[in-house]
Design a protein around this motif. Sequence first.
Motif, PDB file in Angstrom:
ATOM      1  N   UNK A 136     -34.634 129.587 -89.302  1.00  0.00           N
ATOM      2  CA  UNK A 136     -35.519 129.330 -88.168  1.00  0.00           C
ATOM      3  C   UNK A 136     -36.836 128.740 -88.639  1.00  0.00           C
ATOM      4  N   UNK A 137     -37.328 129.195 -89.788  1.00  0.00           N
ATOM      5  CA  UNK A 137     -38.578 128.668 -90.326  1.00  0.00           C
ATOM      6  C   UNK A 137     -38.450 127.178 -90.611  1.00  0.00           C
ATOM      7  N   UNK A 138     -37.331 126.764 -91.160  1.00  0.00           N
ATOM      8  CA  UNK A 138     -37.120 125.341 -91.450  1.00  0.00           C
ATOM      9  C   UNK A 138     -37.108 124.517 -90.164  1.00  0.00           C
ATOM     10  N   UNK A 139     -36.466 125.027 -89.134  1.00  0.00           N
ATOM     11  CA  UNK A 139     -36.424 124.291 -87.870  1.00  0.00           C
ATOM     12  C   UNK A 139     -37.803 124.220 -87.223  1.00  0.00           C
ATOM     13  N   UNK A 140     -38.591 125.282 -87.360  1.00  0.00           N
ATOM     14  CA  UNK A 140     -39.953 125.258 -86.814  1.00  0.00           C
ATOM     15  C   UNK A 140     -40.814 124.232 -87.536  1.00  0.00           C
ATOM     16  N   UNK A 141     -40.654 124.122 -88.844  1.00  0.00           N
ATOM     17  CA  UNK A 141     -41.412 123.125 -89.603  1.00  0.00           C
ATOM     18  C   UNK A 141     -41.068 121.727 -89.125  1.00  0.00           C
ATOM     19  N   UNK A 142     -39.788 121.500 -88.870  1.00  0.00           N
ATOM     20  CA  UNK A 142     -39.365 120.182 -88.396  1.00  0.00           C
ATOM     21  C   UNK A 142     -39.953 119.856 -87.029  1.00  0.00           C
ATOM     22  N   UNK A 143     -40.273 120.889 -86.245  1.00  0.00           N
ATOM     23  CA  UNK A 143     -40.853 120.684 -84.916  1.00  0.00           C
ATOM     24  C   UNK A 143     -42.353 120.956 -84.884  1.00  0.00           C
ATOM     25  N   UNK A 144     -42.967 120.998 -86.058  1.00  0.00           N
ATOM     26  CA  UNK A 144     -44.422 121.172 -86.187  1.00  0.00           C
ATOM     27  C   UNK A 144     -44.903 122.463 -85.534  1.00  0.00           C
ATOM     28  N   UNK A 145     -44.181 123.533 -85.770  1.00  0.00           N
ATOM     29  CA  UNK A 145     -44.589 124.874 -85.338  1.00  0.00           C
ATOM     30  C   UNK A 145     -44.839 125.693 -86.598  1.00  0.00           C
ATOM     31  N   UNK A 146     -46.049 126.190 -86.739  1.00  0.00           N
ATOM     32  CA  UNK A 146     -46.427 126.966 -87.921  1.00  0.00           C
ATOM     33  C   UNK A 146     -46.095 128.436 -87.696  1.00  0.00           C
ATOM     34  N   UNK A 147     -45.235 128.997 -88.540  1.00  0.00           N
ATOM     35  CA  UNK A 147     -44.822 130.393 -88.442  1.00  0.00           C
ATOM     36  C   UNK A 147     -45.223 131.110 -89.728  1.00  0.00           C
ATOM     37  N   UNK A 148     -45.950 132.213 -89.609  1.00  0.00           N
ATOM     38  CA  UNK A 148     -46.436 132.963 -90.769  1.00  0.00           C
ATOM     39  C   UNK A 148     -45.975 134.407 -90.633  1.00  0.00           C
ATOM     40  N   UNK A 149     -45.330 134.920 -91.680  1.00  0.00           N
ATOM     41  CA  UNK A 149     -44.814 136.280 -91.659  1.00  0.00           C
ATOM     42  C   UNK A 149     -45.651 137.246 -92.466  1.00  0.00           C
ATOM     43  N   UNK A 150     -45.282 138.523 -92.406  1.00  0.00           N
ATOM     44  CA  UNK A 150     -45.957 139.610 -93.130  1.00  0.00           C
ATOM     45  C   UNK A 150     -47.441 139.677 -92.802  1.00  0.00           C
ATOM     46  N   UNK A 151     -47.763 139.579 -91.534  1.00  0.00           N
ATOM     47  CA  UNK A 151     -49.146 139.649 -91.067  1.00  0.00           C
ATOM     48  C   UNK A 151     -49.443 141.088 -90.649  1.00  0.00           C
ATOM     49  N   UNK A 152     -50.565 141.622 -91.083  1.00  0.00           N
ATOM     50  CA  UNK A 152     -50.919 143.011 -90.774  1.00  0.00           C
ATOM     51  C   UNK A 152     -51.133 143.203 -89.272  1.00  0.00           C
ATOM     52  N   UNK A 153     -50.859 144.428 -88.809  1.00  0.00           N
ATOM     53  CA  UNK A 153     -51.020 144.732 -87.387  1.00  0.00           C
ATOM     54  C   UNK A 153     -52.466 144.530 -86.927  1.00  0.00           C
TER      55      UNK A 153
END
Length: 709
Positions: free
Chosen positions: A426-443
């Motif tokens: 899913x991360x790869x597909x988001x990059x292709x559609x210019x959507x920035x996804x960042x994981x492991x973010x603190x609450x």
Amino acid sequence: LPMAFRDVNARRHIGLQQLSSLASTGRTFLGPMKSHKFIVDESTKQSTLICSAVRLIESLDLSSAAGQLLNETIQAQNKEFKTGMSTLLFLVGAWSNAVVECLQQNVPVSAIVSVMSEGLNSCCERVQCLQISIHDVNKELCSSRVKPNAIESKICQVGRDSLTNPQNLMYFQREISAPEEVIPRNSFSRQGDDCNFNKCLVSPLVGFGSVASPVKAEGDQSSSVISGSGAIASIKQKLTHSRHFSTLGKSRFSSQQGNFQGYLSGLSANPCECCGLEHLAMALSHGNQTSVKLLQSIAAYQQERAECSGSSQLNIAEIVTCCLLGLPESYSCVSSGFVTLVSPEQATIIKHLEEKPLRILLMDGDLTEQYRHLGFNRPRNVRTILKHPNPHGARAGDVWLSRMLDILISFEVNLVLVKGNLCENLLERCIANRILVIGSVARDVLCAFGEVTGAQPVTYLTQLNASCVGNGARVELWKASDGRAMDLGELVPVQISARGVPLLTAVLTTAVPSKVQLIEDQFWTLVYRLHHALKDGKVFPGGGTVELLCLSHIQVLTEQLVRPGNEKAVKEFPSPCPAEYQSIALQALASGWKWYLSVVMCNTAKARSELEACASVDHHLKKAADCGSPSMYVLEEFRRGGVLGGGCGPFTDHGEGLKVCDNVAAKTEAWRRALDLVLLVLQTDAEIITGPRRNQLLNSHVSSEFMFL
């Protein structure tokens, strides 16, 4: 098989020996000038630099019962206070050895437990008179400076403006040549004692580099260390660390564009008028110069924001760290917003997202197909073979991937912050559609962005609706103090912000891979020290002051015990055991603190050997007894630099040395946990012998030590 159970407290004391052996590995972590250790991972052969008891315990073999108890004790201290673990670890070893010596002198276990416990309680009550309120600490530290004149105001402004514009520092270095200032000593009254605390103090934000000259107290003709101590030479050669790990005198700190930069440039020229926490943070830093300057900036910013509410607490939820490997430590700084690391592929998206407000989505969980929220109950006795049959023969996860991507695109989401893990496909597909996804973010980061953007966290993307998407977030490549965007190869730092977001990120940089964990641990240790000091509302004077008063108090109690008919001693220790046993147990308790002071003095090069350090401590105890008021004596020694000598490590370069403070609850709780662990192991230290040796044991001269089962 025949079994024999033997109480080994009277002879071998295996559990106490194990505690002593494990604790001895952390003695170099005591004091402001810690000696670091390299921990090597046997599987990866990679090394990590550590200087904390927590990281050390994680790397030791704790297969024994005593080792497991030690680990639980240190983890409990770390969970509650995040500081005091090195003291706890050392005292466990020191008191284990002391208890073994008591047993060798045939002191009953019951006497050791009762007397040492009562003695510690008595000492904790005795040192309460040394507690200094936060208000009085700030008042004294600020009053040790004269009212700034024009030159001092420029110097103070350099310290703050250099956080936003390092070129200002060069300008003031050319324009200002600050002479030494003679300052009249101020008196500080607390509980009826007239105290002259700091002889010298240089503002924590004054003069990065060598702008400001040291400020000496009026009438101070020397830079002596321990007053009246003939055992230690007054002048010693300074020890320096390796050039690879030393950052003293070359650190510069910068801020990024945004709210934080605008705030700093508008601060008052006199730090004493704008933020008393700066001085307190320096006193609690114990020589950690890099972290204290970052924390001073954070504390000043947070206190300014909290003035309307009247709160002086440090909000840890608004502080984030980001470690950058590959940059010199001089690039460490405080940035507004949330700074994190992304892949180079994700960094390419940012070029298209800069300079425009983004629609932000917050995910309170994992962004994976298999993720289910906590408490989700799966059907029993049912195994899912295929959820969505696809007659076209597409891969099992393609349907889910396409569906999730369609949801993000339909709501025009540009930025997704996920608390948990990400699906790589899913991360790869988001990059292709210019959507920035960042994981492991603190609450806490999710909550902060939710408050200012209006975004509401969702657990699954299928729950998403228009009201859950926030607006106004911005993203850009993080820029260093010289204005350059940094490409660190495998990872690229980015800065995510929004108007009004209270987050501040301490960007910690280093060029040494094994030092990444170290600098982050040091920073958070200082953060929690300041947090607990504000929470307690009081601190202890440092530099061995509290430990010296404990030693003096035990000395008084021991003298009272040997006097016949002393009712005060009977009231203090109502134990029925003989006074001789009580005296030995009290001396065992005192030996832990005495050895603690001796090791710290050796680690900080204030003594050439432990024998010399012990002689110095004994000299102080004698002078405290002769003084008639040990508490007044130790406070006077604190004003002169403490039992351990003037200053705290690197800050001694700024003059006579900075006064050190310690947390009240963290210190006393570390004492209690250490002694409780030792006494627990003492009372449960036993050995079970199995095998066909029953007759041999029965006929041996040690048969009385065994209980046959």
